[in-house]
Design a protein around this motif. Sequence first.
Motif, PDB file in Angstrom:
ATOM      1  N   HIS A  82      -6.262 -34.513  21.647  1.00  0.00           N
ATOM      2  CA  HIS A  82      -5.654 -35.646  22.927  1.00  0.00           C
ATOM      3  C   HIS A  82      -4.946 -34.718  24.374  1.00  0.00           C
ATOM      4  CE1 HIS A  82      -4.290 -39.368  20.953  1.00  0.00           C
ATOM      5  NE2 HIS A  82      -3.993 -38.640  19.782  1.00  0.00           N
ATOM      6  N   GLY A  83      -5.971 -33.396  24.437  1.00  0.00           N
ATOM      7  CA  GLY A  83      -6.279 -32.801  26.250  1.00  0.00           C
ATOM      8  C   GLY A  83      -5.321 -31.265  25.840  1.00  0.00           C
ATOM      9  N   VAL A  84      -4.384 -30.962  24.691  1.00  0.00           N
ATOM     10  CA  VAL A  84      -3.415 -29.688  24.429  1.00  0.00           C
ATOM     11  C   VAL A  84      -4.272 -28.541  24.804  1.00  0.00           C
ATOM     12  CG1 VAL A  84      -2.028 -29.133  23.821  1.00  0.00           C
ATOM     13  CG2 VAL A  84      -2.012 -31.245  23.375  1.00  0.00           C
ATOM     14  N   ALA A  85      -4.539 -27.729  25.792  1.00  0.00           N
ATOM     15  CA  ALA A  85      -5.538 -26.608  25.657  1.00  0.00           C
ATOM     16  C   ALA A  85      -4.260 -26.043  24.427  1.00  0.00           C
ATOM     17  CB  ALA A  85      -4.573 -26.270  26.353  1.00  0.00           C
ATOM     18  N   ARG A  86      -5.065 -24.779  23.713  1.00  0.00           N
ATOM     19  CA  ARG A  86      -4.723 -23.933  23.161  1.00  0.00           C
ATOM     20  C   ARG A  86      -3.421 -23.227  23.135  1.00  0.00           C
ATOM     21  NH1 ARG A  86      -6.586 -18.953  20.109  1.00  0.00           N
ATOM     22  NH2 ARG A  86      -6.571 -19.899  17.868  1.00  0.00           N
ATOM     23  N   GLN A  87      -3.746 -22.224  24.781  1.00  0.00           N
ATOM     24  CA  GLN A  87      -2.760 -21.801  24.730  1.00  0.00           C
ATOM     25  C   GLN A  87      -1.306 -22.276  25.177  1.00  0.00           C
ATOM     26  OE1 GLN A  87      -5.324 -21.848  27.122  1.00  0.00           O
ATOM     27  NE2 GLN A  87      -5.104 -22.518  29.012  1.00  0.00           N
ATOM     28  N   HIS A  88      -1.846 -23.595  25.438  1.00  0.00           N
ATOM     29  CA  HIS A  88      -0.516 -24.154  25.398  1.00  0.00           C
ATOM     30  C   HIS A  88       0.637 -24.408  24.466  1.00  0.00           C
ATOM     31  CE1 HIS A  88      -1.794 -26.167  28.890  1.00  0.00           C
ATOM     32  NE2 HIS A  88      -1.193 -25.078  29.573  1.00  0.00           N
ATOM     33  N   LEU A  89       0.002 -24.231  22.427  1.00  0.00           N
ATOM     34  CA  LEU A  89       1.035 -23.623  21.807  1.00  0.00           C
ATOM     35  C   LEU A  89       1.409 -22.767  21.658  1.00  0.00           C
ATOM     36  CD1 LEU A  89      -2.321 -25.138  18.989  1.00  0.00           C
ATOM     37  CD2 LEU A  89       0.105 -26.501  20.088  1.00  0.00           C
ATOM     38  N   ASP A  90       1.092 -21.874  22.013  1.00  0.00           N
ATOM     39  CA  ASP A  90       1.541 -20.476  22.245  1.00  0.00           C
ATOM     40  C   ASP A  90       2.869 -20.400  22.649  1.00  0.00           C
ATOM     41  OD1 ASP A  90       0.386 -18.771  20.564  1.00  0.00           O
ATOM     42  OD2 ASP A  90      -0.767 -18.470  22.233  1.00  0.00           O
ATOM     43  N   LEU A  91       3.143 -21.263  24.187  1.00  0.00           N
ATOM     44  CA  LEU A  91       3.749 -21.981  25.473  1.00  0.00           C
ATOM     45  C   LEU A  91       5.176 -22.734  24.438  1.00  0.00           C
ATOM     46  CD1 LEU A  91       2.380 -22.293  28.562  1.00  0.00           C
ATOM     47  CD2 LEU A  91       2.790 -19.848  27.838  1.00  0.00           C
ATOM     48  N   LEU A  92       4.440 -23.322  23.300  1.00  0.00           N
ATOM     49  CA  LEU A  92       5.122 -24.333  22.868  1.00  0.00           C
ATOM     50  C   LEU A  92       6.009 -23.613  22.022  1.00  0.00           C
ATOM     51  CD1 LEU A  92       6.388 -27.438  21.833  1.00  0.00           C
ATOM     52  CD2 LEU A  92       4.753 -27.343  20.549  1.00  0.00           C
ATOM     53  N   GLY A  93       5.335 -22.554  20.908  1.00  0.00           N
ATOM     54  CA  GLY A  93       5.898 -21.909  20.295  1.00  0.00           C
ATOM     55  C   GLY A  93       6.939 -20.942  20.935  1.00  0.00           C
ATOM     56  N   LEU A  94       6.896 -20.116  22.484  1.00  0.00           N
ATOM     57  CA  LEU A  94       7.984 -19.882  22.369  1.00  0.00           C
ATOM     58  C   LEU A  94       9.188 -20.540  23.227  1.00  0.00           C
ATOM     59  CD1 LEU A  94       5.495 -17.397  24.723  1.00  0.00           C
ATOM     60  CD2 LEU A  94       7.469 -16.685  23.002  1.00  0.00           C
ATOM     61  N   ALA A  95       8.601 -21.612  23.562  1.00  0.00           N
ATOM     62  CA  ALA A  95      10.144 -22.610  23.894  1.00  0.00           C
ATOM     63  C   ALA A  95      10.823 -22.474  23.079  1.00  0.00           C
ATOM     64  CB  ALA A  95       9.279 -24.221  24.334  1.00  0.00           C
ATOM     65  N   PHE A  96      10.288 -23.336  21.492  1.00  0.00           N
ATOM     66  CA  PHE A  96      11.287 -23.112  20.484  1.00  0.00           C
ATOM     67  C   PHE A  96      11.976 -22.016  19.860  1.00  0.00           C
ATOM     68  CE2 PHE A  96       7.998 -27.386  19.166  1.00  0.00           C
ATOM     69  CZ  PHE A  96       9.377 -28.208  19.011  1.00  0.00           C
TER      70      PHE A  96
ATOM     71  N   ALA B 169      13.822 -15.577  10.616  1.00  0.00           N
ATOM     72  CA  ALA B 169      13.178 -16.448   9.982  1.00  0.00           C
ATOM     73  C   ALA B 169      12.425 -18.191  10.613  1.00  0.00           C
ATOM     74  CB  ALA B 169      14.330 -17.105   8.788  1.00  0.00           C
ATOM     75  N   TRP B 170      13.648 -18.874  11.321  1.00  0.00           N
ATOM     76  CA  TRP B 170      12.893 -19.521  11.917  1.00  0.00           C
ATOM     77  C   TRP B 170      11.760 -18.928  13.408  1.00  0.00           C
ATOM     78  CZ3 TRP B 170      13.209 -24.683  11.721  1.00  0.00           C
ATOM     79  CH2 TRP B 170      14.357 -25.071  10.595  1.00  0.00           C
ATOM     80  N   MET B 171      11.928 -18.402  13.218  1.00  0.00           N
ATOM     81  CA  MET B 171      11.182 -17.317  14.619  1.00  0.00           C
ATOM     82  C   MET B 171       9.757 -17.569  14.234  1.00  0.00           C
ATOM     83  SD  MET B 171      13.367 -15.351  17.145  1.00  0.00           S
ATOM     84  CE  MET B 171      13.408 -15.612  19.019  1.00  0.00           C
ATOM     85  N   THR B 172       9.895 -16.702  12.717  1.00  0.00           N
ATOM     86  CA  THR B 172       8.712 -16.796  11.679  1.00  0.00           C
ATOM     87  C   THR B 172       7.691 -18.041  11.558  1.00  0.00           C
ATOM     88  OG1 THR B 172       9.072 -14.722  11.546  1.00  0.00           O
ATOM     89  CG2 THR B 172       7.406 -15.128   9.843  1.00  0.00           C
ATOM     90  N   LEU B 173       8.903 -18.945  11.229  1.00  0.00           N
ATOM     91  CA  LEU B 173       8.536 -20.489  10.445  1.00  0.00           C
ATOM     92  C   LEU B 173       7.112 -20.970  12.205  1.00  0.00           C
ATOM     93  CD1 LEU B 173       8.120 -22.455   8.204  1.00  0.00           C
ATOM     94  CD2 LEU B 173      10.427 -23.802   9.498  1.00  0.00           C
ATOM     95  N   ILE B 174       7.643 -21.705  13.005  1.00  0.00           N
ATOM     96  CA  ILE B 174       8.204 -21.516  14.562  1.00  0.00           C
ATOM     97  C   ILE B 174       6.134 -21.241  14.525  1.00  0.00           C
ATOM     98  CG2 ILE B 174       7.696 -21.934  16.981  1.00  0.00           C
ATOM     99  CD1 ILE B 174      11.317 -23.002  16.320  1.00  0.00           C
ATOM    100  N   MET B 175       6.615 -19.416  14.502  1.00  0.00           N
ATOM    101  CA  MET B 175       5.042 -19.377  15.180  1.00  0.00           C
ATOM    102  C   MET B 175       4.237 -19.322  14.236  1.00  0.00           C
ATOM    103  SD  MET B 175       6.078 -17.757  17.981  1.00  0.00           S
ATOM    104  CE  MET B 175       4.396 -17.385  18.534  1.00  0.00           C
ATOM    105  N   ALA B 176       4.137 -19.165  12.578  1.00  0.00           N
ATOM    106  CA  ALA B 176       3.198 -20.355  12.222  1.00  0.00           C
ATOM    107  C   ALA B 176       2.527 -21.278  11.954  1.00  0.00           C
ATOM    108  CB  ALA B 176       4.148 -19.515  10.243  1.00  0.00           C
ATOM    109  N   VAL B 177       3.890 -22.180  12.288  1.00  0.00           N
ATOM    110  CA  VAL B 177       3.103 -23.814  12.116  1.00  0.00           C
ATOM    111  C   VAL B 177       2.297 -23.099  13.326  1.00  0.00           C
ATOM    112  CG1 VAL B 177       3.784 -25.630  13.106  1.00  0.00           C
ATOM    113  CG2 VAL B 177       5.301 -24.786  11.881  1.00  0.00           C
ATOM    114  N   CYS B 178       2.445 -22.638  14.737  1.00  0.00           N
ATOM    115  CA  CYS B 178       1.231 -22.428  16.176  1.00  0.00           C
ATOM    116  C   CYS B 178       0.147 -21.944  15.566  1.00  0.00           C
ATOM    117  CB  CYS B 178       2.191 -21.897  17.067  1.00  0.00           C
ATOM    118  SG  CYS B 178       3.728 -22.499  18.018  1.00  0.00           S
TER     119      CYS B 178
END
Length: 87
Positions: free
Chosen positions: A22-36, A60-69
């Motif tokens: 769907h056109g989402v750049a890989r590095q945008h996942l990192d930005l999404l993780g940082l936003a969360f 714990a939440w931050m670790t989970l979000i970064m693992a999802v990304c």
Amino acid sequence: MDQMDRLLLPYLAELGALHQRHGVARQHLDLLGLAFCAAIRGVVAGGGVRGGHLHETTKAWMTLIMAVCAGMKMGYSSEEVEKEEEE
């Protein structure tokens, strides 16, 4: 953790591949993780970030979000990874 490797990681990789299609750049996942992570910090800013019982919950939440990304990134094709490394 075995369940996560066996069940969750393939799902996250497929979710990442879907995002790539769907056109989402890989590095945008990192930005999404940082936003969360920033949003979580904001919710628990009263006690979670500075210490106390919410601090461990925040971590714990931050670790989970970064693992999802990270799991989602595994679904990106090597072409996207190579393109990202060139930039």
